[in-house]
Design an enzyme around this catalytic site. Structure first.
Site, short mmCIF file in Angstrom:
data_model
loop_
_atom_site.label_atom_id
_atom_site.label_comp_id
_atom_site.label_asym_id
_atom_site.label_seq_id
_atom_site.Cartn_x
_atom_site.Cartn_y
_atom_site.Cartn_z
N GLU A 1 83.52 116.88 -5.60
CA GLU A 1 84.80 116.33 -5.15
C GLU A 1 84.87 116.23 -3.63
O GLU A 1 84.39 117.10 -2.92
CB GLU A 1 85.97 117.19 -5.64
N PHE B 1 86.83 115.54 0.25
CA PHE B 1 87.77 116.25 1.09
C PHE B 1 89.23 116.00 0.68
O PHE B 1 90.05 116.92 0.63
CB PHE B 1 87.57 115.79 2.53
N ARG C 1 87.38 101.33 1.85
CA ARG C 1 86.49 102.30 1.22
C ARG C 1 85.37 101.55 0.52
O ARG C 1 85.63 100.65 -0.30
CB ARG C 1 87.30 103.13 0.23
N THR D 1 91.77 108.64 -2.70
CA THR D 1 92.60 109.75 -2.21
C THR D 1 92.65 109.74 -0.68
O THR D 1 93.61 110.21 -0.09
CB THR D 1 92.10 111.13 -2.68
N PHE D 2 91.64 109.19 -0.05
CA PHE D 2 91.64 109.02 1.41
C PHE D 2 92.82 108.14 1.82
O PHE D 2 93.57 108.45 2.75
CB PHE D 2 90.30 108.39 1.83
N1 GTP Z 1 85.28 108.43 8.93
C1 GTP Z 1 85.58 107.92 7.73
N2 GTP Z 1 85.11 108.52 6.63
C2 GTP Z 1 85.45 108.00 5.43
C3 GTP Z 1 86.24 106.83 5.31
N3 GTP Z 1 86.39 106.56 4.00
C4 GTP Z 1 85.72 107.52 3.34
N4 GTP Z 1 85.14 108.41 4.19
C5 GTP Z 1 84.35 109.60 3.87
O1 GTP Z 1 84.18 109.65 2.47
C6 GTP Z 1 85.00 110.67 1.90
C7 GTP Z 1 85.74 110.05 0.75
O2 GTP Z 1 85.96 110.97 -0.23
P1 GTP Z 1 87.41 111.49 -0.62
O3 GTP Z 1 87.96 112.20 0.54
O4 GTP Z 1 87.29 112.21 -1.90
O5 GTP Z 1 88.29 110.21 -0.94
P2 GTP Z 1 87.95 109.08 -2.03
O6 GTP Z 1 86.53 109.26 -2.52
O7 GTP Z 1 88.29 107.82 -1.37
O8 GTP Z 1 88.93 109.31 -3.23
P3 GTP Z 1 88.60 110.00 -4.68
O9 GTP Z 1 87.19 109.69 -5.08
O10 GTP Z 1 89.64 109.42 -5.58
O11 GTP Z 1 88.77 111.47 -4.45
C8 GTP Z 1 85.93 111.14 2.99
O12 GTP Z 1 86.33 112.46 2.86
C9 GTP Z 1 85.12 110.85 4.24
O13 GTP Z 1 84.23 111.91 4.47
C10 GTP Z 1 86.71 106.22 6.51
O14 GTP Z 1 87.42 105.22 6.51
N5 GTP Z 1 86.35 106.80 7.69
MG MG Z 2 85.86 111.08 -3.73
#
Ligand code: GTP
Ligand code: MG
Ligand code: NAG
Ligand code: NAG
Length: 407
Positions: free
Chosen positions: A54, A56, A269, A367-368
């Site tokens: 999972e 952040f 994303r 979730t970001f």
């Molecule tokens: N610097 C930066 N890092 C990003 C960005 N988008 C994603 N990341 C990285 O990729 C990770 C994405 O994982 P999550 O935080 O779980 O969010 P998510 O994957 O979009 O959402 P879920 O899979 O539903 O949990 C972030 O924590 C960052 O480390 C962005 O726009 N900028």
């Molecule tokens: Mg994720």
């Protein structure tokens, strides 16, 4: 052997146990307010870990479930504290192998005082520094490994329930947040579904325990999502001041905003998202056109982009937006900033900059993106500038759910 405990019976048992536990426990206090004879060994601590893959931002939501659970327990006189699980080896944090990969405390990303004002939380290093005088390992009384029920909708209904199985049918798949000096006396496998407050029944099945750990904490759900309590907790999750300062400096220097900002922002994303949800993801060309459609009547010519896209894809998007007449911005950390803030901190800086834009466009079900939307609700931006999503090039595009603030 499978021990089945049904909830009806459970309630009576829990109530008896809770009362006993209350009396037996003479209370937690902050270190500086403690009477001399009270040490950390008298206090009760709840530790938790989350499914290793999972990211952040889901972990931030899991934290909120536990933090709210602690606040509600305190209001009922239960003196437990929550141990903030250090950040270690997150799947998306690619630079961490370059950096020293050590467990990172929450203060690195968040304002600890603000978290503590809301909920009785404590950092792992605070536990360690208290223990160190007389032991070099942290011994936990019990580790409960949560698992989903094989059939979550028995009789067509999702009911709150749990049952302890024995400790040989499951394995802890985590790394104790990167520490090798943490051990447990007993491990139990627990099928669990439903509200997080139901964990008290589980915890109090061993009323003398003082250090209890829950693995796969994400399986326990919010008691109430989106309520005032939820937002109180969410508002307490202020970021570390250095991250805020760095984001604000960028906004001032590059995006020319001192009091009010007039840029649009996009969370684009990609990576695993565009692979695993290719049906929901627009093409690069589609992304550029949609951004233009969103903002063409808004007198905005600056666009800030937060993304995890690879350089080639990102360059292509930037070129397309420039051709459409926009100025494109993105935060490029220096080597030193990557070392200081780590990937997690850089991502937060991206999120802060998106939070202050005049108009935000996010990625569906990321979730970001959700965390940015919450931040904007807290800052008071009109919902119409916040709950906007990129759509697939063709086909249906579900409206983003609007989780507006409750004050
Ligand atoms: N610097 C930066 N890092 C990003 C960005 N988008 C994603 N990341 C990285 O990729 C990770 C994405 O994982 P999550 O935080 O779980 O969010 P998510 O994957 O979009 O959402 P879920 O899979 O539903 O949990 C972030 O924590 C960052 O480390 C962005 O726009 N900028
Ligand atoms: Mg994720
Ligand atoms: C466990 O190890 C960590 C990291 O090496 C250290 O900081 C901590 O103090 C140790 N805990 C105890 C109780 O000795
Ligand atoms: C459009 O924005 C520019 C610069 O941000 C500003 O000077 C101008 O007055 C704005 N025009 C309208 C119609 O709001």
């Amino acid at each position: 052997m499978i021990i089945r405990i049904w909830l009806v019976h459970l309630f009576t048992i829990i109530n008896i146990l809770l009362t006993k536990a209350d009396i037996a426990n003479n209370g937690y206090c902050d270190r500086d307010q403690c009477s001399e004879e009270t040490t950390i060994s008298d206090s009760k601590f709840l530790f938790y870990d989350v499914n290793p893959p999972e990211g952040f931002n889901l972990r931030r939501d899991v934290y909120m479930r536990f933090a709210i659970m602690m606040v509600e327990a305190r209001s009922k006189g239960l003196d437990w504290s929550l141990v903030l699980p250090p950040w270690f080896y997150l799947y998306h944090w690619r630079s961490e192998t370059v950096n020293e990969n050590k467990p990172t405390p929450w203060s690195h990303f968040f304002n600890i005082n603000s978290l503590k004002e809301y909920s009785p939380v404590i950092e792992m290093h605070e536990i360690f520094s208290n223990l160190k005088e007389y032991t070099n390992t942290l011994l936990l009384d019990r580790l409960y490994i949560l698992e989903n029920y094989p059939n979550m909708f028995e009789d067509g209904e999702f009911k709150d329930k749990w049952e302890i199985r024995d400790g040989t049918n499951c394995n802890y798949d985590g790394l104790f947040w990167g520490y090798t000096n943490i051990t447990v006396k007993e491990t139990l496998c627990v099928r669990f579904q439903g509200k997080i407050s139901k964990l008290w029944g589980l915890i109090n099945s061993h009323p003398n325990d003082k250090k209890v750990m829950i693995a796969h904490g994400e399986i326990a759900l919010h008691d109430n999502y989106g309520t005032k309590e939820y937002w109180n907790c969410r508002q307490s999750m202020k970021f570390n001041q250095k991250l805020i300062d760095t984001a604000k400096k960028y906004m001032k220097d590059k995006l020319n905003c001192i009091k009010k900002c007039n840029y649009a922002s996009v969370h684009w994303r990609r990576q695993d998202f565009s692979r695993s949800r290719s049906k929901d993801s627009p093409s690069i060309e589609g992304t550029a056109n949609q951004i233009q459609n969103f903002i063409k009547n808004l007198n905005i010519s600056d666009i800030f982009i937060a993304t995890d896209a690879v350089v080639t894809e990102f360059d292509e998007l930037i070129q397309k937006l420039i051709i459409l007449g926009y100025r494109v911005y993105f935060f490029t950390p220096t080597e030193a900033q990557i070392r200081e803030f780590k990937d997690g901190g850089i991502a937060i800086i991206d999120q802060i900059i998106c939070s202050y834009s005049a108009f935000f466009i996010g990625t569906h079900e990321s979730t970001f993106t959700f965390r940015i939307q919450e931040e904007r609700e807290i800052l008071g931006y009109p919902s119409s500038t916040t709950f906007n999503r990129l759509c697939p090039d063709k086909g249906e595009c579900e409206k983003p759910s609007k989780w507006t603030i409750v004050r």
